[in-house]
Scaffold this motif. Structure first.
Motif, short mmCIF file in Angstrom:
data_model
loop_
_atom_site.label_atom_id
_atom_site.label_comp_id
_atom_site.label_asym_id
_atom_site.label_seq_id
_atom_site.Cartn_x
_atom_site.Cartn_y
_atom_site.Cartn_z
N GLY A 16 0.83 -1.20 0.00
CA GLY A 16 0.00 0.00 0.00
C GLY A 16 0.87 1.25 0.00
O GLY A 16 2.09 1.18 -0.05
N ASN A 17 0.24 2.40 0.09
CA ASN A 17 0.94 3.68 0.03
C ASN A 17 1.00 4.36 1.40
O ASN A 17 0.16 4.12 2.27
N PHE A 18 2.00 5.20 1.57
CA PHE A 18 2.12 6.09 2.73
C PHE A 18 2.23 5.34 4.07
O PHE A 18 1.77 5.82 5.10
N ASN A 19 2.84 4.18 4.06
CA ASN A 19 3.11 3.44 5.30
C ASN A 19 4.49 3.79 5.84
O ASN A 19 5.39 4.20 5.09
N ARG A 20 4.68 3.60 7.14
CA ARG A 20 5.99 3.78 7.79
C ARG A 20 6.34 2.52 8.56
O ARG A 20 5.53 2.00 9.35
N VAL A 40 4.39 -2.48 -6.00
CA VAL A 40 3.18 -1.77 -6.45
C VAL A 40 2.70 -0.80 -5.39
O VAL A 40 1.52 -0.78 -5.03
N CYS A 41 3.60 -0.02 -4.85
CA CYS A 41 3.18 0.95 -3.85
C CYS A 41 4.15 2.13 -3.81
O CYS A 41 5.32 2.01 -4.20
N ASN A 42 3.65 3.25 -3.32
CA ASN A 42 4.39 4.51 -3.38
C ASN A 42 4.49 5.17 -2.01
O ASN A 42 3.63 5.00 -1.14
N ARG A 43 5.57 5.93 -1.86
CA ARG A 43 5.75 6.86 -0.74
C ARG A 43 5.69 6.19 0.63
O ARG A 43 5.15 6.73 1.59
N ASN A 44 6.25 5.01 0.72
CA ASN A 44 6.46 4.36 2.01
C ASN A 44 7.84 4.75 2.56
O ASN A 44 8.76 5.08 1.80
N VAL A 45 7.98 4.69 3.88
CA VAL A 45 9.24 4.99 4.54
C VAL A 45 9.66 3.77 5.36
O VAL A 45 8.88 3.27 6.18
N THR A 62 10.15 -4.01 -6.32
CA THR A 62 9.76 -4.57 -7.61
C THR A 62 8.53 -3.84 -8.14
O THR A 62 7.91 -3.03 -7.45
N SER A 63 8.18 -4.17 -9.37
CA SER A 63 6.99 -3.66 -10.03
C SER A 63 6.95 -2.13 -9.95
O SER A 63 7.98 -1.47 -10.09
N VAL A 64 5.80 -1.54 -9.70
CA VAL A 64 5.67 -0.09 -9.68
C VAL A 64 5.87 0.40 -8.24
O VAL A 64 4.94 0.86 -7.57
N ALA A 65 7.08 0.27 -7.76
CA ALA A 65 7.44 0.80 -6.43
C ALA A 65 8.12 2.15 -6.67
O ALA A 65 9.25 2.21 -7.15
N ARG A 66 7.45 3.23 -6.32
CA ARG A 66 7.94 4.56 -6.68
C ARG A 66 7.94 5.49 -5.47
O ARG A 66 7.06 5.42 -4.60
N SER A 67 8.94 6.34 -5.44
CA SER A 67 9.02 7.42 -4.44
C SER A 67 9.00 6.91 -3.01
O SER A 67 8.48 7.56 -2.10
N ASN A 68 9.57 5.74 -2.79
CA ASN A 68 9.74 5.21 -1.44
C ASN A 68 11.09 5.67 -0.89
O ASN A 68 12.02 5.96 -1.64
N ARG A 69 11.19 5.71 0.44
CA ARG A 69 12.44 6.14 1.07
C ARG A 69 12.93 5.08 2.04
O ARG A 69 12.21 4.68 2.96
N ILE A 70 14.15 4.62 1.81
CA ILE A 70 14.81 3.63 2.67
C ILE A 70 15.95 4.37 3.36
O ILE A 70 16.94 4.72 2.71
N PRO A 88 11.85 -1.98 -14.19
CA PRO A 88 11.94 -0.71 -14.92
C PRO A 88 10.99 0.36 -14.40
O PRO A 88 11.21 1.54 -14.64
N SER A 89 9.94 -0.06 -13.70
CA SER A 89 8.94 0.90 -13.20
C SER A 89 9.21 1.35 -11.77
O SER A 89 8.46 2.16 -11.23
N ALA A 90 10.27 0.82 -11.15
CA ALA A 90 10.60 1.21 -9.77
C ALA A 90 11.50 2.45 -9.82
O ALA A 90 12.72 2.34 -9.91
N ALA A 91 10.89 3.61 -9.77
CA ALA A 91 11.61 4.87 -10.02
C ALA A 91 11.45 5.84 -8.86
O ALA A 91 10.54 5.73 -8.05
N LYS A 92 12.39 6.78 -8.80
CA LYS A 92 12.35 7.90 -7.86
C LYS A 92 12.37 7.45 -6.41
O LYS A 92 11.86 8.15 -5.52
N ASN A 93 12.95 6.29 -6.14
CA ASN A 93 13.16 5.86 -4.77
C ASN A 93 14.46 6.43 -4.24
O ASN A 93 15.38 6.74 -5.01
N ARG A 94 14.55 6.58 -2.93
CA ARG A 94 15.72 7.20 -2.31
C ARG A 94 16.26 6.29 -1.21
O ARG A 94 15.51 5.84 -0.34
N PHE A 95 17.58 6.06 -1.26
CA PHE A 95 18.27 5.22 -0.28
C PHE A 95 19.29 6.12 0.42
O PHE A 95 20.28 6.51 -0.19
N ASP A 96 19.01 6.43 1.68
CA ASP A 96 19.69 7.55 2.33
C ASP A 96 20.19 7.14 3.72
O ASP A 96 19.43 6.65 4.55
#
Length: 268
Positions: A16-20, A40-45, A62-70, A88-96
């Motif tokens: 899902g989206n927006f989980n921490r 298949v989820c976005n903006r998780n932390v 995997t899949s459409v995992a986008r804009s997540n932050r690790i 190829p669809s896992a974009a804009k993720n950040r590993f910090d």
């Protein structure tokens, strides 16, 4: 936090989206395939977790995992990779600001395969049995910025396939790796800027299909044991203020294509 141990497939599966996911101990103990799976989820932390002992990957996107932050995790002693982005669809993720420690178990600290526009920044990546950071497949427009990558058995950072393009390797410290600090074995129009590459077996290796319009600017290559730069691919450009100091030699089997017609605006 929770203690999550010895499950058959995943410690945590995020769909899902927006989980921490915060301050958990996710321990495979030789049973779980992956510590955290984001699909298949976005903006998780995922932050401040200990992720260890899995048979494949510590963190898998995997899949459409986008804009997540690790961020801020301790990822240690997983069998294959600390972190794997595999779509190829896992974009804009950040590993910090993760500590990714192989202890001779993990082959690779972070690998991005075929995915675009991800950021790897401020991580400490050390003691893997192969490489610290790998961009493979058609991974493009990714940024590797301000990481410490050291004491890995092979290369610090490697770009390994011809489809990998427009990636940026900027302000990293790459040292005490058993092969090269940076290996460019494929791809075009990649940029290697402002890095400190020192005390590795070799500084930079350019080989295979790599070369066309790749650029190296403002790097320091110093005290590498065997060779500062080994180039066997045409078309790479060494431009402006690279410093080649205290390396065994500057060996090229193909002449470098550099602005102004030679190796210029650099110092040795």
């Amino acid at each position: 936090g929770n203690a999550i141990r010895s499950n058959a497939r995943y410690g945590i599966s995020a769909g899902g989206n927006f989980n921490r996911f915060v301050s958990n101990r996710i321990e495979g103990r030789g049973a779980q395939d992956h510590g955290v799976w984001i699909d298949v989820c976005n903006r998780n932390v995922v932050t401040n977790n200990t992720i260890s002992g899995h048979t494949t990957n510590g963190v898998l996107l995997t899949s459409v995992a986008r804009s997540n932050r690790i961020m801020g995790n301790f990822i240690v002693s997983n069998d294959v990779r600390g972190v794997f982005v595999n779509s190829p669809s896992a974009a804009k993720n950040r590993f910090d600001a993760n500590m990714i420690l192989g202890r001779s178990y993990q082959n690779i600290g972070i690998e991005i395969a075929d995915a675009d526009a991800n950021t790897i920044t401020n991580n400490t990546i050390q003691r893997h049995s192969a490489r610290g950071i790998v961009l493979s497949g058609s991974a493009s427009t990714n940024k590797i910025f301000a990481n410490r990558v050291y004491s890995n058995t092979r290369d610090g950072i490697a770009i390994t396939n011809s489809g990998a393009s427009w990636n940026r390797v900027v302000r990293n410290s790459l040292y005490a790796n058993g092969s090269f600090g940076v290996r460019l074995a494929g791809g075009v129009t990649n940029r290697v800027l402002n890095n400190a590459v020192y005390a590795n077996a070799g500084g930079v290796r350019i080989v295979g299909t790599a070369g066309v319009s790749n650029r190296f600017v403002n790097n320091i290559l110093q005290s590498n044991a065997a060779v500062g730069v080994s180039n066997s691919a045409a078309g790479t450009r060494w431009e402006f203020n690279n410093v080649f100091g205290h390396t065994a030699n500057f060996a090229n089997t193909t002449a470098l294509a550099v602005s102004n017609g030679g190796i210029s605006s650099n110092s040795r």
